[in-house]
Design a protein around this motif. Structure first.
Motif, PDB file in Angstrom:
ATOM      1  N   ASP A 188      53.890  35.490  42.422  1.00 46.65           N
ATOM      2  CA  ASP A 188      52.991  35.910  43.509  1.00 46.65           C
ATOM      3  C   ASP A 188      52.853  37.427  43.588  1.00 46.65           C
ATOM      4  OD1 ASP A 188      55.544  36.407  44.417  1.00 46.65           O
ATOM      5  OD2 ASP A 188      55.423  35.087  46.165  1.00 46.65           O
ATOM      6  N   CYS A 189      53.171  38.120  42.495  1.00 47.34           N
ATOM      7  CA  CYS A 189      53.080  39.583  42.469  1.00 47.34           C
ATOM      8  C   CYS A 189      52.197  40.041  41.308  1.00 47.34           C
ATOM      9  CB  CYS A 189      54.475  40.192  42.359  1.00 47.34           C
ATOM     10  SG  CYS A 189      55.528  39.868  43.788  1.00 47.34           S
ATOM     11  N   PRO A 190      50.886  39.810  41.390  1.00 42.60           N
ATOM     12  CA  PRO A 190      49.995  40.095  40.258  1.00 42.60           C
ATOM     13  C   PRO A 190      49.780  41.575  39.967  1.00 42.60           C
ATOM     14  CG  PRO A 190      48.721  39.400  42.166  1.00 42.60           C
ATOM     15  CD  PRO A 190      50.163  39.183  42.517  1.00 42.60           C
ATOM     16  N   LEU A 191      50.229  42.467  40.849  1.00 42.44           N
ATOM     17  CA  LEU A 191      50.094  43.899  40.596  1.00 42.44           C
ATOM     18  C   LEU A 191      51.346  44.470  39.935  1.00 42.44           C
ATOM     19  CD1 LEU A 191      48.340  45.165  43.874  1.00 42.44           C
ATOM     20  CD2 LEU A 191      47.344  44.110  41.835  1.00 42.44           C
ATOM     21  N   ILE A 192      52.251  43.605  39.488  1.00 43.38           N
ATOM     22  CA  ILE A 192      53.486  44.070  38.864  1.00 43.38           C
ATOM     23  C   ILE A 192      53.166  45.091  37.775  1.00 43.38           C
ATOM     24  CG2 ILE A 192      53.552  42.242  37.112  1.00 43.38           C
ATOM     25  CD1 ILE A 192      56.574  43.612  39.070  1.00 43.38           C
ATOM     26  N   ASP A 193      54.004  46.115  37.681  1.00 43.18           N
ATOM     27  CA  ASP A 193      53.712  47.239  36.784  1.00 43.18           C
ATOM     28  C   ASP A 193      54.685  47.241  35.608  1.00 43.18           C
ATOM     29  OD1 ASP A 193      53.872  50.077  35.752  1.00 43.18           O
ATOM     30  OD2 ASP A 193      52.259  50.302  37.218  1.00 43.18           O
ATOM     31  N   PRO A 194      54.177  47.187  34.369  1.00 44.40           N
ATOM     32  CA  PRO A 194      55.076  47.166  33.209  1.00 44.40           C
ATOM     33  C   PRO A 194      55.957  48.407  33.106  1.00 44.40           C
ATOM     34  CG  PRO A 194      52.782  47.447  32.529  1.00 44.40           C
ATOM     35  CD  PRO A 194      52.764  47.066  33.972  1.00 44.40           C
ATOM     36  N   GLY A 195      55.467  49.529  33.600  1.00 45.88           N
ATOM     37  CA  GLY A 195      56.269  50.746  33.573  1.00 45.88           C
ATOM     38  C   GLY A 195      57.508  50.640  34.440  1.00 45.88           C
TER      39      GLY A 195
ATOM     40  N   LYS B 237      49.339  28.664  45.436  1.00 43.49           N
ATOM     41  CA  LYS B 237      48.909  30.057  45.270  1.00 43.49           C
ATOM     42  C   LYS B 237      49.045  30.556  43.835  1.00 43.49           C
ATOM     43  CE  LYS B 237      53.412  32.018  46.594  1.00 43.49           C
ATOM     44  NZ  LYS B 237      54.126  32.880  47.566  1.00 43.49           N
ATOM     45  N   VAL B 238      50.039  30.071  43.081  1.00 43.43           N
ATOM     46  CA  VAL B 238      50.293  30.649  41.760  1.00 43.43           C
ATOM     47  C   VAL B 238      49.160  30.389  40.781  1.00 43.43           C
ATOM     48  CG1 VAL B 238      52.776  30.555  42.084  1.00 43.43           C
ATOM     49  CG2 VAL B 238      51.635  28.675  40.901  1.00 43.43           C
ATOM     50  N   LEU B 239      48.327  29.364  41.059  1.00 41.27           N
ATOM     51  CA  LEU B 239      47.168  29.096  40.204  1.00 41.27           C
ATOM     52  C   LEU B 239      45.857  29.525  40.853  1.00 41.27           C
ATOM     53  CD1 LEU B 239      48.018  25.667  38.523  1.00 41.27           C
ATOM     54  CD2 LEU B 239      48.295  27.979  37.604  1.00 41.27           C
ATOM     55  N   ARG B 240      45.939  30.169  42.008  1.00 43.30           N
ATOM     56  CA  ARG B 240      44.727  30.739  42.601  1.00 43.30           C
ATOM     57  C   ARG B 240      44.148  31.793  41.659  1.00 43.30           C
ATOM     58  NH1 ARG B 240      42.450  29.624  47.895  1.00 43.30           N
ATOM     59  NH2 ARG B 240      43.776  27.989  48.735  1.00 43.30           N
ATOM     60  N   GLU B 241      42.852  31.796  41.514  1.00 45.82           N
ATOM     61  CA  GLU B 241      42.246  32.705  40.548  1.00 45.82           C
ATOM     62  C   GLU B 241      41.983  34.084  41.137  1.00 45.82           C
ATOM     63  OE1 GLU B 241      38.883  31.031  38.573  1.00 45.82           O
ATOM     64  OE2 GLU B 241      40.135  29.642  37.403  1.00 45.82           O
TER      65      GLU B 241
ATOM     66  N   TYR C  80      40.988  34.284  36.692  1.00 46.21           N
ATOM     67  CA  TYR C  80      42.177  33.932  35.914  1.00 46.21           C
ATOM     68  C   TYR C  80      43.328  33.669  36.875  1.00 46.21           C
ATOM     69  CZ  TYR C  80      45.271  34.045  31.811  1.00 46.21           C
ATOM     70  OH  TYR C  80      46.148  33.713  30.812  1.00 46.21           O
ATOM     71  N   PRO C  81      44.126  32.622  36.650  1.00 45.09           N
ATOM     72  CA  PRO C  81      45.193  32.282  37.598  1.00 45.09           C
ATOM     73  C   PRO C  81      46.198  33.415  37.807  1.00 45.09           C
ATOM     74  CG  PRO C  81      44.778  30.441  36.144  1.00 45.09           C
ATOM     75  CD  PRO C  81      43.991  31.600  35.595  1.00 45.09           C
ATOM     76  N   MET C  82      46.696  33.502  39.031  1.00 46.84           N
ATOM     77  CA  MET C  82      47.577  34.598  39.416  1.00 46.84           C
ATOM     78  C   MET C  82      48.819  34.677  38.530  1.00 46.84           C
ATOM     79  SD  MET C  82      48.816  35.696  43.209  1.00 46.84           S
ATOM     80  CE  MET C  82      49.308  34.038  43.677  1.00 46.84           C
TER      81      MET C  82
ATOM     82  N   LEU D 210      43.436  37.554  49.989  1.00 42.81           N
ATOM     83  CA  LEU D 210      42.195  38.292  50.206  1.00 42.81           C
ATOM     84  C   LEU D 210      42.383  39.777  49.915  1.00 42.81           C
ATOM     85  CD1 LEU D 210      40.905  36.592  53.486  1.00 42.81           C
ATOM     86  CD2 LEU D 210      39.996  36.297  51.163  1.00 42.81           C
ATOM     87  N   PHE D 211      43.538  40.305  50.307  1.00 42.54           N
ATOM     88  CA  PHE D 211      43.830  41.717  50.044  1.00 42.54           C
ATOM     89  C   PHE D 211      43.911  41.982  48.539  1.00 42.54           C
ATOM     90  CE2 PHE D 211      47.217  44.724  48.914  1.00 42.54           C
ATOM     91  CZ  PHE D 211      46.634  45.903  49.353  1.00 42.54           C
ATOM     92  N   ILE D 212      44.676  41.169  47.826  1.00 38.57           N
ATOM     93  CA  ILE D 212      44.831  41.372  46.388  1.00 38.57           C
ATOM     94  C   ILE D 212      43.492  41.198  45.667  1.00 38.57           C
ATOM     95  CG2 ILE D 212      45.889  40.460  44.291  1.00 38.57           C
ATOM     96  CD1 ILE D 212      47.827  42.079  45.932  1.00 38.57           C
ATOM     97  N   THR D 213      42.697  40.227  46.110  1.00 41.84           N
ATOM     98  CA  THR D 213      41.368  40.029  45.516  1.00 41.84           C
ATOM     99  C   THR D 213      40.521  41.285  45.645  1.00 41.84           C
ATOM    100  OG1 THR D 213      41.411  37.640  45.938  1.00 41.84           O
ATOM    101  CG2 THR D 213      39.256  38.656  45.626  1.00 41.84           C
ATOM    102  N   ALA D 214      40.561  41.898  46.836  1.00 41.86           N
ATOM    103  CA  ALA D 214      39.792  43.122  47.062  1.00 41.86           C
ATOM    104  C   ALA D 214      40.276  44.254  46.156  1.00 41.86           C
ATOM    105  CB  ALA D 214      39.899  43.535  48.531  1.00 41.86           C
TER     106      ALA D 214
END
Length: 260
Positions: A106-113, A25-29, A33-35, A208-212
């Motif tokens: 596995d958390c590509p929506l991580i927020d820098p703030g 999963k960590v290289l799923r695009e 671009y990989p996660m 699928l959710f994150i992709t959407a």
């Protein structure tokens, strides 16, 4: 420019191909671009972070992770596959970290703030550990998938020296928030309870959710976690995509690990 601390803050992103529920999963695009790259890019936008490092394993199956990091110009450290606490400690040591931020690939929506907020409270209150979520009996108010844990290197070293339980070694930080060990900790909370939102990628349904979500954000890097909240309030049906997924807990350990 850093204004809170002159200490060296290093984000360490744990990543490996051998996920038990969603291998590779960590290289799923996501948007091409990989996660793990998304996690590195977004965490690198945190104002208080000096370095971002992907900590993968020495296993041959994780050669592609190391190769991606090399090509993308992301620092990479390779360590023990199942003793993730040791992997973190050795990675932090190699980077001369004063403060360690633990993230997962596995958390590509991580927020820098949110990263900055956790580091700021750690430093300003003289803590050993801070986080925006912990398992029960603590409460979670931020969505699953925005998880940030920070610790001083000194505290991480104490955990590395003393943690004995498998879950403490695999999940990295539990030794630090065990009340029996008397560390100074704090849990940050959101203004409202959104702990039921699931934004991590453990399964194909999560992917699928994150992709959407990413597509609706036009594949930008600069959206915030509140932008995602606003999206889901406009389109609550998106959450049905991965509504049936059970979240893993701190007590879950990888049975493939060889116990002592």
């Amino acid at each position: 420019m850093k204004t809170i601390t002159d200490q060296r803050v290093v984000c360490i992103i744990q990543a490996r191909m051998g996920s038990s529920r969603f291998p590779g999963k960590v290289l799923r695009e996501l948007c091409g671009y990989p996660m793990v790259g998304w996690v590195a890019r977004r965490s690198g936008k945190a104002a208080l972070v000096d370095e971002v490092v992907v900590a993968t394993t020495r296993s041959a199956q994780d050669d592609p992770v190391a190769e991606f990091c090399h090509q993308a110009g992301i620092a990479c450290f390779r360590g023990d596959e199942f003793d993730v606490l040791d992997r973190y400690y050795q990675a932090a040591l190699s980077q001369h970290a004063d403060i360690v931020v633990r993230l997962t690939a596995d958390c590509p929506l991580i927020d820098p703030g949110l990263i900055d907020a956790a580091v700021e409270v750690l430093v300003s209150e003289g803590l050993d550990f801070s986080a925006n979520r912990l398992p029960p009996p603590y409460r979670r108010t931020y969505p699953i998938g925005l998880d940030v844990e920070t610790a001083t290197f000194r505290a991480l070293e104490k955990a590395w020296q003393n943690a004995r339980e498998r879950f403490e070694r695999e999940h990295v930080m539990p030794y630090l928030y065990n009340p029996d060990h008397d560390f100074k900790i704090r849990v940050l909370h959101a203004n409202r309870d959104l702990g039921h939102y699931r934004w991590t990628v453990d399964t194909p349904e999560d992917y699928l959710f994150i992709t959407a979500v990413m597509k609706r954000m036009d594949c930008r890097e600069d959206f915030t976690w509140l932008d995602v909240v606003n999206l889901l309030e406009r389109e609550p049906g998106l959450m049905e995509i991965n509504a049936g997924v059970r979240h893993k807990t701190m007590s879950d350990v990888d049975d493939r690990a060889v116990s002592d």
